[in-house]
Write an enzyme that holds these catalytic residues in place. Structure first.
Site, PDB file in Angstrom:
ATOM      1  CD1 TRP A 130      53.862  77.618  18.952  1.00  0.00           C
ATOM      2  CD2 TRP A 130      52.978  75.939  19.868  1.00  0.00           C
ATOM      3  NE1 TRP A 130      53.959  76.544  17.792  1.00  0.00           N
ATOM      4  CE2 TRP A 130      53.582  75.512  18.578  1.00  0.00           C
ATOM      5  CE3 TRP A 130      52.331  75.014  20.608  1.00  0.00           C
ATOM      6  CZ2 TRP A 130      53.624  73.998  18.352  1.00  0.00           C
ATOM      7  CZ3 TRP A 130      52.367  73.661  20.222  1.00  0.00           C
ATOM      8  CH2 TRP A 130      52.813  73.219  19.007  1.00  0.00           C
ATOM      9  CG  ASP A 211      53.742  72.600  26.302  1.00  0.00           C
ATOM     10  OD1 ASP A 211      54.048  71.590  25.977  1.00  0.00           O
ATOM     11  OD2 ASP A 211      53.524  73.549  25.231  1.00  0.00           O
ATOM     12  CE  LYS A 246      60.995  72.828  19.041  1.00  0.00           C
ATOM     13  NZ  LYS A 246      59.604  72.375  18.484  1.00  0.00           N
TER      14      LYS A 246
HETATM   15  C1  LMR Z   1      57.470  76.488  16.863  1.00  0.00           C
HETATM   16  O1  LMR Z   1      57.112  77.195  17.949  1.00  0.00           O
HETATM   17  O2  LMR Z   1      58.169  77.197  15.889  1.00  0.00           O
HETATM   18  C2  LMR Z   1      57.852  75.012  16.996  1.00  0.00           C
HETATM   19  O3  LMR Z   1      57.268  74.725  18.241  1.00  0.00           O
HETATM   20  C3  LMR Z   1      57.442  73.992  15.731  1.00  0.00           C
HETATM   21  C4  LMR Z   1      55.757  74.076  15.548  1.00  0.00           C
HETATM   22  O4  LMR Z   1      55.441  73.085  15.395  1.00  0.00           O
HETATM   23  O5  LMR Z   1      55.302  75.182  15.451  1.00  0.00           O
END
Ligand code: LMR
Length: 410
Positions: A130, A211, A246
């Site tokens: 992420w 996580d 979520k």
């Molecule tokens: C995402 O990855 O789109 C979500 O977890 C929202 C974010 O805060 O980035």
């Protein structure tokens, strides 16, 4: 005074969401940020949450401060959701949990804490991970490294390389892992793979940081936490961040948790104390409203069952949309597409899929068709519904067709 401050280039996920909101086209589809939309293209207010809200409105309780570590009832119910009601680690008192400001807040406080007590340790994240993991950990001063994860050629997991990399890490290296619904790839470790990884983490004295932002969106609320529970049962000391954004559809309430599983109850108590000190110097104490809502839902057997069924419906809808998109793509690209090339759509879990689209292809989709994906090719499949899926499939098919033609020419 502020002239020297450079402009913020924007966040790759949040900025795209803003661009989507400003897009005037009626046919636009948001498959970028991790938001679950229901079949009528709305971000749902869950029925269980609505009922809890009505109960709280009647009580009209004061908006007092929460303790630094958060609401006691919320923390206990959170622990049961994450670790399981019958968890030995919980009954041993070995888990220190604080309420956090969403999953991101848990990651940030966890990173801050680890930087203080393991100053020489780097954090190892999956390649890719992420986007905001990098930002959050760098903000806490941690050195960030990555281990192999995603194989773009086969759209699958590079498990052997991942294992080999982790096996070579120095003691006390921090390893960020996602127990379910991997963001951004949608590719998870199987239980057999976790069973290989967990003893390795233990043997190498590494610090797993699990996580979990999408509990319940993969295979089930209990099933998705399986790796965390296996780790606790195996006696590892580790860290867990979890989010209710979520699975409660409570994004803006910023509700999550940070848990440290320690070797003993007294160690957990000491960790909890220092977590409180960390929070106090960062933002003092967490917000109240979302924690009250979640505690009301999870603390009432009727509402908790209602919530669990609603998570089941969201999960089933995501799976259904994955299958539909796969089917539509195969229909539209009958001659060009092998079933194996879109098998990933139903093999992957959770809100996200890695489509393998290039940034240029993603730009084309957005500019010409109003279909928004992240430039990495990540698609939030939870934004698909019966009304937009044909438009999305046709748009994707066009892009894939154009790619095929270019390849043929080359
Ligand atoms: C995402 O990855 O789109 C979500 O977890 C929202 C974010 O805060 O980035």
């Amino acid at each position: 005074m502020f002239k020297h401050i450079p402009p913020y280039p924007g966040d790759p996920i949040m900025s795209l969401f803003e661009a989507f909101q400003a897009d005037p086209r009626a046919s636009k589809v948001n498959l970028s940020i991790g938001l679950y939309y229901d079949s009528s293209n709305s971000i749902p207010v869950l029925d269980s949450v609505r009922r809890a809200k009505a109960m709280l409105a009647n009580e009209d309780r004061p908006h007092t401060y929460l303790p630094i570590e958060g609401m006691a009832q919320y923390r206990q119910l959170l622990q049961e959701i994450v670790f399981g009601k019958d968890s030995q680690a919980l009954s041993d008192g070995r888990v220190a949990t604080i309420q956090s400001v969403g999953g991101s807040g848990a990651l940030r406080v966890g990173a801050e804490f680890l930087k203080t007590y393991f100053p020489g340790s780097a954090i190892w994240v999956s390649d890719p991970t992420w986007d905001n993991h990098q930002v959050l950990f760098a903000g806490a001063g941690l050195e960030i490294r990555s281990y192999p994860y995603y194989d773009a050629l086969t759209n699958s997991l590079k498990f052997e390389q991942m294992l080999a990399c982790i096996a070579a890490l120095p003691a006390h290296a921090i390893v960020l892992l996602q127990p379910c619904c991997h963001n951004p790839t949608g590719i998870d470790l199987s239980r057999e793979q976790w069973q290989q990884l967990i003893p390795l983490l233990q043997r190498r004295q590494l610090i797993p940081f699990m996580d979990m932002a999408y509990q319940g969106f993969g295979d089930g609320i209990e099933e998705d936490a399986w790796a965390i529970r296996a780790m606790a049962d195996a006696g590892l000391s580790f860290v867990v961040s979890n989010s209710f954004s979520k699975n409660f559809s409570l994004y803006g309430e910023r509700c999550g948790g940070l848990s440290f599983v320690a070797a003993s109850a007294s160690e957990a108590a000491t960790v909890l104390g220092q977590l409180k000190a960390t929070v106090r110097r960062m933002y003092s104490s967490p917000p109240l409203h979302g924690a009250r809502l979640i505690s009301t839902v999870l603390g009432s057997p009727g509402l908790a069952a209602n919530w669990s069924a609603e998570v089941g419906q969201m999960r089933a809808r995501i799976k259904h949309m994955r299958g539909r998109l796969q089917q539509l793509l195969l229909q539209q690209l009958l001659q060009q597409l092998q079933p194996a090339e879109v098998a990933y759509l139903t093999a992957q879990r959770g809100m996200f899929s890695y489509t393998g689209l290039t940034p240029a292809e993603v730009d084309l989709l957005r500019e010409q068709q109003g279909v928004y994906l992240l430039r990495s090719g990540r698609m939030c499949v939870a934004g698909l519904n019966d009304a937009n899926i044909e438009h999305v499939a046709a748009s994707l098919a066009d892009v894939l067709l154009a790619r095929g033609q270019q390849r043929a020419l080359a």
